[in-house]
Enzyme design. Structure first.
Site, PDB file in Angstrom:
ATOM      1  CD  GLU A  85      -3.181  -0.864   2.067  1.00 31.26           C
ATOM      2  OE1 GLU A  85      -2.971  -0.221   3.104  1.00 31.26           O
ATOM      3  OE2 GLU A  85      -4.272  -1.374   1.790  1.00 31.26           O
ATOM      4  CD  GLU A 116      -4.234  -5.593   2.552  1.00 27.69           C
ATOM      5  OE1 GLU A 116      -4.975  -4.863   3.244  1.00 27.69           O
ATOM      6  OE2 GLU A 116      -3.009  -5.437   2.487  1.00 27.69           O
TER       7      GLU A 116
HETATM    8  C1  GLA Z   1      -4.223  -2.298   4.882  1.00 27.57           C
HETATM    9  C2  GLA Z   1      -2.863  -2.943   5.021  1.00 27.57           C
HETATM   10  C3  GLA Z   1      -2.882  -4.178   5.855  1.00 27.57           C
HETATM   11  C4  GLA Z   1      -3.788  -3.966   7.043  1.00 27.57           C
HETATM   12  C5  GLA Z   1      -5.161  -3.619   6.562  1.00 27.57           C
HETATM   13  C6  GLA Z   1      -6.169  -3.498   7.679  1.00 27.57           C
HETATM   14  O1  GLA Z   1      -4.946  -2.762   3.828  1.00 27.57           O
HETATM   15  O2  GLA Z   1      -2.271  -3.228   3.783  1.00 27.57           O
HETATM   16  O3  GLA Z   1      -1.563  -4.413   6.273  1.00 27.57           O
HETATM   17  O4  GLA Z   1      -3.284  -2.940   7.821  1.00 27.57           O
HETATM   18  O5  GLA Z   1      -5.081  -2.376   5.944  1.00 27.57           O
HETATM   19  O6  GLA Z   1      -7.440  -3.132   7.212  1.00 27.57           O
END
Ligand code: GLA
Ligand code: GLA
Length: 681
Positions: free
Chosen positions: A162, A319
């Site tokens: 991210e 995710e």
């Molecule tokens: C982001 C991060 C993960 C985690 C999620 C929690 O997507 O990439 O590591 O912190 O948020 O929602």
């Protein structure tokens, strides 16, 4: 439309090499004793998991000191995954620098606009432009790539994590230096920069590049073009960083596809993802539901936009959550059925992977209350049963894998420059919400049962019969020409308040608003009429406007007034206009009607473009339809948006998932999803 390099998409290793939907999660076994790993692999197999992302936050573990490396645990893990038939989307592990690095090199820590240091203690505390950070990170990337280049579990590389989630805006001296280089490349000369930034205003004229700074905390509104260029620069700086990691990976493992997880969701707007998409082999996205009245519309919108960013080729849902997250003010658990429906809505919009954060819910750390595939309660739980059920469903959807998205006839245009610029400070109102306006149009289309694509300015717009461009605020000359050509060629363009107002340097198109679109729309506005927080205006088509109004004068030929203000300062004046131009038309909506109001206005605009719903009348608004298309088959995804059973008479095909048709015909239970295969020939 720019041409793109071909997408290289990983599939979990399978004996027969057949495409499948990837299924899995972020897997963080370093948080658990070794004996838990065996149970993890067993449960993953039980759930149908075939791909996991590993190593994302493992830097401190694999490199415990500058010249110490510990790969033994990761070697063992990779072997275990492979033995279990599970592919590894292996992270480069650079997301969170370890304490030894930040202690030795505090100069990698980001700095806020007010000069405060962003200290270690959480994650992503690194400057995108720090040469020191980059050298250490790339050394780690090379080590990882060399170590696992030939490992059979490796299916893809996951660059960092991210990018920009917490460190998109850094105002440090490193950033200042890189910003100046970026500005030199963009503007060429100081004179050009002074012009672009309008530095005649407030005595801001620069006489040397070294005088230029990021828009740090200032006494009043910092220069708007400086702010806009800083946004562009900050996105580009992280894109550069992404390229740097990718180049190392491509050099060492040219055959392994590279991705990084985007955050196309909610108000995450710092990263210009359409511009990043060409840098990676396949697009990945993370999405979390923000509970509210439009939450699943927003999910659909984000998935749809991700598909647009991916050029409508399959993408990877890296995710989302099985249930609650931990970072909202109140973290709601999902209702029964939502885990599967949310996942399948992403697949409907082109995801060929359904992955969660994370596999096993943490017992310690900041995310211990974040749901996972294996919750604190263990596998004997509703969540794990739903996870296992979804695994079976995705196996039944294997034929869909690889299919692109079938284009819709309607598109909502989403433009990062306009998003950035329209919401800057010192504007007519601070209440304008760019993404909300776009989402409202999308919600209204869903409510009418109309399939639409969410696209960016890099898409081929000519393919659409109806192009809705809400708050298209920044219009460079070439875009104005493209839109005119689009309309003259038979396209139906719809735009709204605060569109066409500025060029790419945030300079006003003079002569009356909406500047660049004035002639095309055949209207002229001398002054904006933003509304106070509690103010509304009534229109004569029984809708209500908020946020904004315009005092419109019709100037062009062939302009019809589709709605007028009934109340407010502009009562009796035009509120919505449409000009017939060439073989198409150009419509202007001067107020925020919201999703409900737009469902009143849209039928007339859809009719003019000859667009009708593809759903049976009883299902319109209650069921969302998305279509994927492979070489031989089209796949109709039918998603029940309601808590009621919805009949779907007249829709047929081979049922891949969903309820079988009964005598009364085909009907979708509450919050359920069906996928039908039809011949594409
Ligand atoms: C982001 C991060 C993960 C985690 C999620 C929690 O997507 O990439 O590591 O912190 O948020 O929602
Ligand atoms: C003050 C300042 C002016 C201008 C106006 C705007 O009066 O002196 O330069 O900024 O505010 O309202």
């Amino acid at each position: 439309m720019t041409s793109r390099p071909p997408s290289r998409f990983p599939y979990a290793p399978g004996s027969d090499g057949t495409p499948r939907i990837a299924y899995g999660a972020d897997y963080n076994p370093e948080q658990w004793p070794r004996d838990v790993w065996d149970e993890d692999i067993r449960l993953m197999r039980e759930a149908g998991v075939n791909t996991v992302s590993v190593g994302i936050f493992s830097w401190a573990r694999v490199q415990p000191a500058e010249d110490a490396w510990d790969f033994a645990w990761l070697d063992e893990l990779m072997d275990l995954l492979h033995a279990g038939g599970i592919g590894a989307d292996l992270a480069t592990a650079t997301a969170s620098p370890p304490p030894w690095l930040t202690t030795a090199h505090p100069e990698i820590l980001p700095v806020t606009a007010s000069g405060a240091t962003v200290w270690p203690g959480a994650r992503q505390h690194w400057r995108p432009t720090s040469p020191v950070f980059r050298a250490h990170a790339l050394r780690l990337v090379r080590k990882m790539a060399e170590r696992y280049a030939d490992h059979p579990a490796l299916v893809a590389w996951h660059v960092s994590n991210e990018l920009g989630c917490h460190n998109i805006y850094d105002y440090s001296d490193d950033a200042a230096r890189a910003f100046r280089d970026w500005l030199r490349a963009r503007h060429g000369t100081l004179d050009a920069l002074n012009h672009a930034w309008g530095t005649a205003f407030w005595s801001q004229r620069y006489s040397d590049w070294e005088q230029i700074l990021p828009p740090r905390l200032a006494a009043s509104h910092p220069n708007p073009t400086q702010q806009l260029d800083f946004k562009r620069f900050s996105s580009d700086a992280l894109k550069e960083y992404l390229r740097a990691e990718r180049d190392v990976l491509r050099e060492v493992t040219p055959d392994v596809p590279v991705t990084t997880n985007f955050m196309v969701m909610g108000n995450t707007k710092g990263m210009n993802y359409p511009d990043w998409a060409d840098e990676i082999d396949f697009v990945s996205n993370d999405h979390y539901v923000h509970p509210g009245p439009q939450d699943r519309d927003e999910l659909s919108f984000s998935a749809n936009l991700t598909s647009g960013i991916a050029g409508h080729r399959p993408w990877f849902l890296m995710e989302h959550s099985t249930s609650a997250v931990n970072w909202q003010p109140v973290n709601l658990a999902k209702r029964p059925g939502d885990l599967a429906r949310d996942s399948l809505l992403h697949v409907a919009h082109g995801a060929d992977a359904v992955c969660f954060f994370q596999w096993r819910q943490s017992a310690a750390g900041a995310e211990k209350y974040h749901s996972a595939m294996v919750p604190h309660a263990g596998p004997d739980s509703e969540v794990f049963r739903a996870v296992t059920g979804l695994g079976r469903t995705l196996q039944a959807l294997a034929p869909v894998a690889g299919a692109g998205r079938e284009p819709a006839r309607v598109a909502v245009l989403f433009d990062w420059d306009s998003w950035w610029a329209s919401e800057q400070d010192s504007h007519p109102t601070s209440r304008l919400d760019y993404r909300q306006e776009a989402l409202d149009w999308y919600s209204a289309l869903l409510a009418l049962g109309i399939r639409a694509d969410v696209v960016t300015t890099r898409a081929g717009l000519d393919a659409y019969d109806l192009l809705i461009a809400p708050v298209l605020h920044v219009i460079p000359e070439v875009l104005a020409k493209d839109l005119t050509r689009y309309v003259e060629g038979g396209g139906h363009l719809v735009t709204t308040y605060f569109s066409g107002v500025v060029d790419e340097n945030d300079h006003i198109w003079l002569g009356g608003y909406p500047g660049a679109l004035r002639d095309l729309l055949g209207i002229r506005i001398e002054e904006f009429g933003p509304l106070a927080a509690d103010e509304t205006v009534a229109l004569d088509n029984a809708t209500t406007g908020t946020v904004w109004t315009d005092r419109i004068t019709v100037t062009g030929p062939a302009v019809e007034v589709l709605a007028r203000y009934r109340t407010g300062a502009y009562a009796a004046r035009p509120a919505v206009t449409r000009r017939a131009a060439g073989r198409g038309s150009a419509t202007y909506v001067s107020t925020r009607l919201g999703a409900d109001g737009l469902t009143v206005l849209l039928p007339e605009l859809l009719a003019a473009a000859g667009v009708d719903s593809e759903l049976p009348a009883a299902a319109r608004g209650r069921v969302e339809l998305a279509v994927r298309r492979g070489p031989d088959s089209r796949y109709l995804f039918l998603v029940n948006r309601t808590d009621e059973t919805v009949p779907l008479p007249g829709i047929g095909g081979e049922l891949l998932i969903g309820p079988a048709a009964t005598e009364g015909g085909f009907a979708l239970p509450p919050r359920d999803v069906a996928v039908l295969r039809q011949s594409a020939r």
